[in-house]
Design a protein around this motif. Structure first.
Motif, PDB file in Angstrom:
ATOM      1  N   GLU A  78      -3.363  -0.106  -8.169  1.00  0.00           N
ATOM      2  CA  GLU A  78      -3.839   1.257  -8.382  1.00  0.00           C
ATOM      3  C   GLU A  78      -4.666   1.795  -7.219  1.00  0.00           C
ATOM      4  OE1 GLU A  78      -7.461   1.608 -11.150  1.00  0.00           O
ATOM      5  OE2 GLU A  78      -6.624  -0.341 -11.724  1.00  0.00           O
ATOM      6  N   PHE A  79      -4.953   0.953  -6.230  1.00  0.00           N
ATOM      7  CA  PHE A  79      -5.812   1.373  -5.129  1.00  0.00           C
ATOM      8  C   PHE A  79      -5.096   2.325  -4.179  1.00  0.00           C
ATOM      9  CE2 PHE A  79      -8.408  -2.842  -5.189  1.00  0.00           C
ATOM     10  CZ  PHE A  79      -9.098  -2.389  -6.288  1.00  0.00           C
ATOM     11  N   ASN A  80      -5.852   3.292  -3.657  1.00  0.00           N
ATOM     12  CA  ASN A  80      -5.361   4.063  -2.530  1.00  0.00           C
ATOM     13  C   ASN A  80      -5.697   3.290  -1.248  1.00  0.00           C
ATOM     14  OD1 ASN A  80      -8.091   4.619  -1.798  1.00  0.00           O
ATOM     15  ND2 ASN A  80      -8.114   6.437  -3.111  1.00  0.00           N
ATOM     16  N   ALA A  81      -5.346   3.870  -0.104  1.00  0.00           N
ATOM     17  CA  ALA A  81      -5.526   3.152   1.165  1.00  0.00           C
ATOM     18  C   ALA A  81      -6.991   2.827   1.440  1.00  0.00           C
ATOM     19  CB  ALA A  81      -4.932   3.971   2.309  1.00  0.00           C
ATOM     20  N   THR A  82      -7.887   3.766   1.141  1.00  0.00           N
ATOM     21  CA  THR A  82      -9.314   3.553   1.382  1.00  0.00           C
ATOM     22  C   THR A  82      -9.856   2.447   0.493  1.00  0.00           C
ATOM     23  OG1 THR A  82      -9.629   5.862   2.037  1.00  0.00           O
ATOM     24  CG2 THR A  82     -11.589   4.656   1.337  1.00  0.00           C
ATOM     25  N   GLN A  83      -9.462   2.457  -0.770  1.00  0.00           N
ATOM     26  CA  GLN A  83      -9.916   1.423  -1.702  1.00  0.00           C
ATOM     27  C   GLN A  83      -9.368   0.050  -1.328  1.00  0.00           C
ATOM     28  OE1 GLN A  83      -8.403   3.387  -5.187  1.00  0.00           O
ATOM     29  NE2 GLN A  83     -10.409   4.202  -5.779  1.00  0.00           N
ATOM     30  N   THR A  84      -8.110   0.010  -0.893  1.00  0.00           N
ATOM     31  CA  THR A  84      -7.510  -1.251  -0.477  1.00  0.00           C
ATOM     32  C   THR A  84      -8.259  -1.840   0.710  1.00  0.00           C
ATOM     33  OG1 THR A  84      -5.318  -0.595  -1.263  1.00  0.00           O
ATOM     34  CG2 THR A  84      -5.405  -2.336   0.405  1.00  0.00           C
ATOM     35  N   GLU A  85      -8.558  -1.012   1.694  1.00  0.00           N
ATOM     36  CA  GLU A  85      -9.290  -1.473   2.865  1.00  0.00           C
ATOM     37  C   GLU A  85     -10.670  -1.995   2.472  1.00  0.00           C
ATOM     38  OE1 GLU A  85     -10.715   0.102   7.294  1.00  0.00           O
ATOM     39  OE2 GLU A  85     -10.052   1.546   5.783  1.00  0.00           O
ATOM     40  N   ALA A  86     -11.354  -1.280   1.574  1.00  0.00           N
ATOM     41  CA  ALA A  86     -12.690  -1.694   1.150  1.00  0.00           C
ATOM     42  C   ALA A  86     -12.640  -3.001   0.371  1.00  0.00           C
ATOM     43  CB  ALA A  86     -13.335  -0.597   0.305  1.00  0.00           C
ATOM     44  N   ALA A  87     -11.607  -3.187  -0.460  1.00  0.00           N
ATOM     45  CA  ALA A  87     -11.457  -4.438  -1.212  1.00  0.00           C
ATOM     46  C   ALA A  87     -11.244  -5.611  -0.263  1.00  0.00           C
ATOM     47  CB  ALA A  87     -10.295  -4.316  -2.192  1.00  0.00           C
ATOM     48  N   PHE A  88     -10.375  -5.434   0.723  1.00  0.00           N
ATOM     49  CA  PHE A  88     -10.137  -6.503   1.690  1.00  0.00           C
ATOM     50  C   PHE A  88     -11.378  -6.763   2.552  1.00  0.00           C
ATOM     51  CE2 PHE A  88      -5.350  -5.750   1.387  1.00  0.00           C
ATOM     52  CZ  PHE A  88      -5.146  -6.918   0.667  1.00  0.00           C
ATOM     53  N   ASN A  89     -12.140  -5.716   2.834  1.00  0.00           N
ATOM     54  CA  ASN A  89     -13.380  -5.903   3.587  1.00  0.00           C
ATOM     55  C   ASN A  89     -14.368  -6.770   2.812  1.00  0.00           C
ATOM     56  OD1 ASN A  89     -12.491  -4.395   5.758  1.00  0.00           O
ATOM     57  ND2 ASN A  89     -13.536  -2.520   5.134  1.00  0.00           N
ATOM     58  N   LEU A  90     -14.420  -6.587   1.485  1.00  0.00           N
ATOM     59  CA  LEU A  90     -15.297  -7.418   0.660  1.00  0.00           C
ATOM     60  C   LEU A  90     -14.865  -8.882   0.719  1.00  0.00           C
ATOM     61  CD1 LEU A  90     -17.384  -8.109  -1.486  1.00  0.00           C
ATOM     62  CD2 LEU A  90     -15.778  -7.266  -3.228  1.00  0.00           C
ATOM     63  N   ILE A  91     -13.573  -9.131   0.578  1.00  0.00           N
ATOM     64  CA  ILE A  91     -13.071 -10.502   0.620  1.00  0.00           C
ATOM     65  C   ILE A  91     -13.311 -11.119   2.000  1.00  0.00           C
ATOM     66  CG2 ILE A  91     -11.033 -11.951   0.335  1.00  0.00           C
ATOM     67  CD1 ILE A  91      -9.937  -9.724  -1.537  1.00  0.00           C
ATOM     68  N   ALA A  92     -13.053 -10.331   3.051  1.00  0.00           N
ATOM     69  CA  ALA A  92     -13.238 -10.826   4.416  1.00  0.00           C
ATOM     70  C   ALA A  92     -14.703 -11.119   4.726  1.00  0.00           C
ATOM     71  CB  ALA A  92     -12.677  -9.818   5.413  1.00  0.00           C
ATOM     72  N   ALA A  93     -15.610 -10.281   4.209  1.00  0.00           N
ATOM     73  CA  ALA A  93     -17.042 -10.496   4.445  1.00  0.00           C
ATOM     74  C   ALA A  93     -17.541 -11.751   3.747  1.00  0.00           C
ATOM     75  CB  ALA A  93     -17.839  -9.281   3.967  1.00  0.00           C
ATOM     76  N   SER A  94     -16.831 -12.166   2.701  1.00  0.00           N
ATOM     77  CA  SER A  94     -17.270 -13.296   1.884  1.00  0.00           C
ATOM     78  C   SER A  94     -16.710 -14.624   2.359  1.00  0.00           C
ATOM     79  CB  SER A  94     -16.852 -13.066   0.423  1.00  0.00           C
ATOM     80  OG  SER A  94     -17.335 -11.837  -0.078  1.00  0.00           O
ATOM     81  N   LEU A  95     -15.520 -14.605   2.953  1.00  0.00           N
ATOM     82  CA  LEU A  95     -14.840 -15.843   3.320  1.00  0.00           C
ATOM     83  C   LEU A  95     -14.881 -16.075   4.822  1.00  0.00           C
ATOM     84  CD1 LEU A  95     -11.606 -15.503   1.117  1.00  0.00           C
ATOM     85  CD2 LEU A  95     -13.856 -16.395   0.476  1.00  0.00           C
ATOM     86  N   SER A  96     -14.522 -17.284   5.227  1.00  0.00           N
ATOM     87  CA  SER A  96     -14.324 -17.545   6.649  1.00  0.00           C
ATOM     88  C   SER A  96     -13.076 -16.809   7.121  1.00  0.00           C
ATOM     89  CB  SER A  96     -14.137 -19.050   6.885  1.00  0.00           C
ATOM     90  OG  SER A  96     -12.904 -19.487   6.322  1.00  0.00           O
ATOM     91  N   THR A  97     -12.887 -16.750   8.427  1.00  0.00           N
ATOM     92  CA  THR A  97     -11.704 -16.093   8.972  1.00  0.00           C
ATOM     93  C   THR A  97     -10.432 -16.757   8.452  1.00  0.00           C
ATOM     94  OG1 THR A  97     -12.890 -15.465  10.977  1.00  0.00           O
ATOM     95  CG2 THR A  97     -10.488 -15.473  11.092  1.00  0.00           C
ATOM     96  N   ARG A  98     -10.411 -18.090   8.459  1.00  0.00           N
ATOM     97  CA  ARG A  98      -9.228 -18.800   7.976  1.00  0.00           C
ATOM     98  C   ARG A  98      -9.082 -18.646   6.466  1.00  0.00           C
ATOM     99  NH1 ARG A  98      -7.839 -24.628   6.979  1.00  0.00           N
ATOM    100  NH2 ARG A  98      -5.575 -24.710   7.173  1.00  0.00           N
ATOM    101  N   GLY A  99     -10.201 -18.633   5.748  1.00  0.00           N
ATOM    102  CA  GLY A  99     -10.133 -18.452   4.308  1.00  0.00           C
ATOM    103  C   GLY A  99      -9.543 -17.107   3.930  1.00  0.00           C
ATOM    104  N   PHE A 100      -9.961 -16.063   4.641  1.00  0.00           N
ATOM    105  CA  PHE A 100      -9.418 -14.734   4.376  1.00  0.00           C
ATOM    106  C   PHE A 100      -7.936 -14.682   4.714  1.00  0.00           C
ATOM    107  CE2 PHE A 100      -8.484 -10.379   5.957  1.00  0.00           C
ATOM    108  CZ  PHE A 100      -8.568  -9.728   4.743  1.00  0.00           C
ATOM    109  N   GLN A 101      -7.549 -15.290   5.837  1.00  0.00           N
ATOM    110  CA  GLN A 101      -6.134 -15.303   6.226  1.00  0.00           C
ATOM    111  C   GLN A 101      -5.298 -16.022   5.173  1.00  0.00           C
ATOM    112  OE1 GLN A 101      -4.798 -13.801   9.093  1.00  0.00           O
ATOM    113  NE2 GLN A 101      -2.881 -14.188   8.009  1.00  0.00           N
ATOM    114  N   THR A 102      -5.824 -17.129   4.647  1.00  0.00           N
ATOM    115  CA  THR A 102      -5.100 -17.863   3.612  1.00  0.00           C
ATOM    116  C   THR A 102      -4.934 -17.003   2.363  1.00  0.00           C
ATOM    117  OG1 THR A 102      -5.908 -20.001   4.414  1.00  0.00           O
ATOM    118  CG2 THR A 102      -5.129 -19.914   2.141  1.00  0.00           C
TER     119      THR A 102
END
Length: 204
Positions: A78-102
């Motif tokens: 249901e996310f628009n582009a802005t919401q999708t980017e913000a959701a991925f930013n939250l996951i990326a801020a929380s995990l390591s670079t490799r963790g986010f890539q996985t």
């Protein structure tokens, strides 16, 4: 099982005491707080109501790896582009670079599975849901959860300390050999290390 009280993490039927002592790490969780707040701010009022749970809610225990489970919170579908980017930013801020890539590659492989099965109602790259437990804070307990097939992340924050469990990372298949996701794979280093260990053992 949700009717039973939570008593801790068990091994062989016995609770393992002292797994996660409360102790300062000296590493700021402000980037995660900022990313969570930014994500929440992209949601409309109805979505904000659906994404929010009390910090002690049973939602922490309601996750399920199976693809036909009912999910809580708000989903990438249901996310628009802005919401999708913000959701991925939250996951990326929380995990390591490799963790986010996985995590991202697991989602892509779920899209590959959808293509292979010709089934977009049960599988797909966007069939993942986020919930926020508590209010993002650098002092008070809170956290977030990502819930979907083959990818479960529970991320609990207390001050500068993080506990990330339970976590489920997997895929079937673990590599896309064809199609729009060709070449995407996960956990190859772990697979290679496991094979080296097994092959190093003698028969006994």
């Amino acid at each position: 099982m949700l009717d039973e009280p939570y008593v801790g993490i068990t091994a062989n039927g016995a609770v393992e005491p002292g797994l996660f002592a409360i102790e300062s790490t000296g590493v700021s969780t402000q980037p995660v707080v900022d990313a969570a707040t930014a994500f929440i701010d992209t949601l409309d009022a109805e979505q904000q109501q659906r994404v929010a749970f009390p910090v002690g809610d049973l939602e922490w225990r309601r996750w399920a790896n199976v693809h036909i489970s009912t999910r809580q919170g708000v989903g990438f579908l249901e996310f628009n582009a802005t919401q999708t980017e913000a959701a991925f930013n939250l996951i990326a801020a929380s995990l390591s670079t490799r963790g986010f890539q996985t995590a991202r590659d697991i989602m892509r492989l779920e899209g590959h599975l959808s293509d292979l099965m010709n089934n977009t109602t049960e599988y797909g790259e966007q069939r993942y849901w986020l919930t926020i437990m508590g209010e993002p804070s650098t002092t008070q307990p809170w956290g977030w959860q990502l819930d979907g097939h083959h990818l479960i992340i529970n991320f609990f924050v207390l001050g500068d300390q993080v506990v990330m469990t339970p976590v489920f990372l997997g895929s079937e298949p673990p590599r896309a050999e064809s199609g729009r996701y060709a070449g995407v794979s996960i956990l190859e280093e772990e697979l290679a290390a496991g094979l080296r260990l097994v092959n190093a053992l003698n028969a006994e």
